[in-house]
Design a protein around this motif. Sequence first.
Motif, PDB file in Angstrom:
ATOM      1  N   LEU A 224      -1.789  17.292  43.158  1.00  0.00           N
ATOM      2  CA  LEU A 224      -0.663  16.764  42.388  1.00  0.00           C
ATOM      3  C   LEU A 224      -0.529  17.593  41.111  1.00  0.00           C
ATOM      4  O   LEU A 224      -1.507  17.772  40.370  1.00  0.00           O
ATOM      5  CB  LEU A 224      -0.898  15.294  42.020  1.00  0.00           C
ATOM      6  N   ILE A 225       0.674  18.122  40.868  1.00  0.00           N
ATOM      7  CA  ILE A 225       0.861  18.976  39.695  1.00  0.00           C
ATOM      8  C   ILE A 225       1.871  18.320  38.759  1.00  0.00           C
ATOM      9  O   ILE A 225       3.045  18.175  39.093  1.00  0.00           O
ATOM     10  CB  ILE A 225       1.351  20.371  40.126  1.00  0.00           C
ATOM     11  N   GLY A 226       1.355  17.857  37.616  1.00  0.00           N
ATOM     12  CA  GLY A 226       2.217  17.197  36.617  1.00  0.00           C
ATOM     13  C   GLY A 226       2.317  18.074  35.387  1.00  0.00           C
ATOM     14  O   GLY A 226       2.390  19.297  35.490  1.00  0.00           O
ATOM     15  N   VAL A 274      -9.650  15.642  38.427  1.00  0.00           N
ATOM     16  CA  VAL A 274      -8.493  15.924  37.563  1.00  0.00           C
ATOM     17  C   VAL A 274      -8.837  17.131  36.699  1.00  0.00           C
ATOM     18  O   VAL A 274     -10.005  17.418  36.423  1.00  0.00           O
ATOM     19  CB  VAL A 274      -8.093  14.724  36.673  1.00  0.00           C
ATOM     20  N   ALA A 275      -7.784  17.815  36.241  1.00  0.00           N
ATOM     21  CA  ALA A 275      -7.952  18.933  35.296  1.00  0.00           C
ATOM     22  C   ALA A 275      -6.943  18.723  34.168  1.00  0.00           C
ATOM     23  O   ALA A 275      -5.840  18.214  34.421  1.00  0.00           O
ATOM     24  CB  ALA A 275      -7.678  20.264  35.980  1.00  0.00           C
ATOM     25  N   PRO A 276      -7.301  19.048  32.917  1.00  0.00           N
ATOM     26  CA  PRO A 276      -8.523  19.806  32.541  1.00  0.00           C
ATOM     27  C   PRO A 276      -9.806  18.968  32.466  1.00  0.00           C
ATOM     28  O   PRO A 276     -10.868  19.509  32.253  1.00  0.00           O
ATOM     29  CB  PRO A 276      -8.170  20.355  31.159  1.00  0.00           C
ATOM     30  N   HIS A 284      -3.097  17.538  33.953  1.00  0.00           N
ATOM     31  CA  HIS A 284      -1.917  18.240  34.482  1.00  0.00           C
ATOM     32  C   HIS A 284      -1.994  18.376  36.003  1.00  0.00           C
ATOM     33  O   HIS A 284      -1.011  18.552  36.686  1.00  0.00           O
ATOM     34  CB  HIS A 284      -1.756  19.623  33.839  1.00  0.00           C
ATOM     35  N   THR A 285      -3.253  18.326  36.533  1.00  0.00           N
ATOM     36  CA  THR A 285      -3.425  18.479  37.986  1.00  0.00           C
ATOM     37  C   THR A 285      -4.456  17.471  38.472  1.00  0.00           C
ATOM     38  O   THR A 285      -5.414  17.151  37.740  1.00  0.00           O
ATOM     39  CB  THR A 285      -3.905  19.901  38.340  1.00  0.00           C
ATOM     40  N   VAL A 320       6.062  14.337  39.314  1.00  0.00           N
ATOM     41  CA  VAL A 320       4.843  15.120  39.632  1.00  0.00           C
ATOM     42  C   VAL A 320       5.064  15.794  40.984  1.00  0.00           C
ATOM     43  O   VAL A 320       5.555  15.184  41.932  1.00  0.00           O
ATOM     44  CB  VAL A 320       3.617  14.164  39.693  1.00  0.00           C
ATOM     45  N   GLN A 321       4.693  17.077  41.050  1.00  0.00           N
ATOM     46  CA  GLN A 321       4.853  17.811  42.318  1.00  0.00           C
ATOM     47  C   GLN A 321       3.705  17.429  43.259  1.00  0.00           C
ATOM     48  O   GLN A 321       2.563  17.288  42.812  1.00  0.00           O
ATOM     49  CB  GLN A 321       4.790  19.309  42.001  1.00  0.00           C
TER      50      GLN A 321
END
Length: 414
Positions: A224-226, A274-276, A284-285, A320-321
């Motif tokens: 998931l890319i936010g 999750v990252a960061p 963010h991801t 979110v992608q």
Amino acid sequence: MNASLPVDSARLAGELEELAQFSEAAPPAVTRVLFSEADLAARAWLRARYEEAGLVVRVDPVGNVFARWEGTDPSLAPVATGSHIDAIPNAGRFDGTVGVLGALEAVRALRAAGFQPRRPIEIIQFTAEEPTRFGLGCLGSRLLAGTLAAEQAALLRDPEGRGLEDLRAAAGCTGDLAAVRLPAGACAGFVELHIEQGPILEREGLAIGAVEKIAAPSSARARLIGEGGHAGAVLMPQRHDAGLAAAEIALAVERAARGGGSADAVGTVGVFRVAPGAINSVPHTAWIEIDQRDTNPATLAQARGEVHRAAEEICARRGVQLEWEVINADEPASSAPELVDTVREAARALGLREMPMVSRAYHDTLFMARVCPVTMIFIPCRNGWSHRPDEFAAPSAVAAGVATLAETLRRLAG
Ligand code: HGY
Ligand code: MN
Ligand code: MN
């Protein structure tokens, strides 16, 4: 248990302990990932045990090991048994190993009793029942059953980028992966001895479970890319928090399992990163891996679809992608009624209390069901605990399982 075949319970308990030493984790935990040093050492140690017992050993191109006791009529398809020796990180010492060393002990007991099988008996030690190395469980039995194409398997890579082709070559497993597939009728039947990995047998005070159905795993992974940002400064309406989107999807997995109407439906998100990964930074991801199971194909398919649709809706609403990948979506399997009956009769002949049951964990038997008639023999494990260092099966419980397996093999191969 009635006087039965001469199962050497003390030797078997010692061998289970010895096998547990081949591990990348400190005792009592066991970590033994496919083609790791611990796995290769365990494979060599087991091969010596098979050969010591007078069995002829062959290894196929993906590392499935076949230890064969020739029958008086070698032209007949063998009766097979066996399980796996790989272990997920920080697991226990009985998952899989009871079915491999227990099969060897059953064969040794039959030979010591002077039994001579008409059909050959083969012990199969399957490659990678656990998904740890490549994210896909039952790699060896999938290839045996033809449910995974050789060219697809050849593309598998582990998280460090190491490919199956390189790893199997380094392990000395040569030959074309396409040669792994067993032809139809290659086995007359397959019976796997395994700890229950659930609490029912222990709770009911029963020695043996004869497995009638095996739940199938459906697994998917998503990225998931936010948008990241300062955990204090970015106001809620402007957020595209990948971590919270993943959390909503995780709850959708639970909702689908609880609401599908099937008592055997289960679901969880066993991998959630999750990252960061800083407390004061909006993720963010996010990466998640989803495990959904059921013994009912229809409600399993329904739950799978429900979660994927929920993921798309949640990500669209949150901006979110979503990248979605189905890892596997397997069908549950049913045991052959005549094999279930043979196991139940064998247990009763030994004076053991038994019951028919369902397996909610998956096993190599799930894929061997695509090759021949199958069933499983379950034994109780303490509190039903498994996939943890304090997994435990009492020597008497293991011995009862081995005696039931030996008696079952005697009936099937006699
Ligand atoms: O996950 C399972 O059901 C099996 O133990 N690999
Ligand atoms: Mn397991
Ligand atoms: Mn297992």
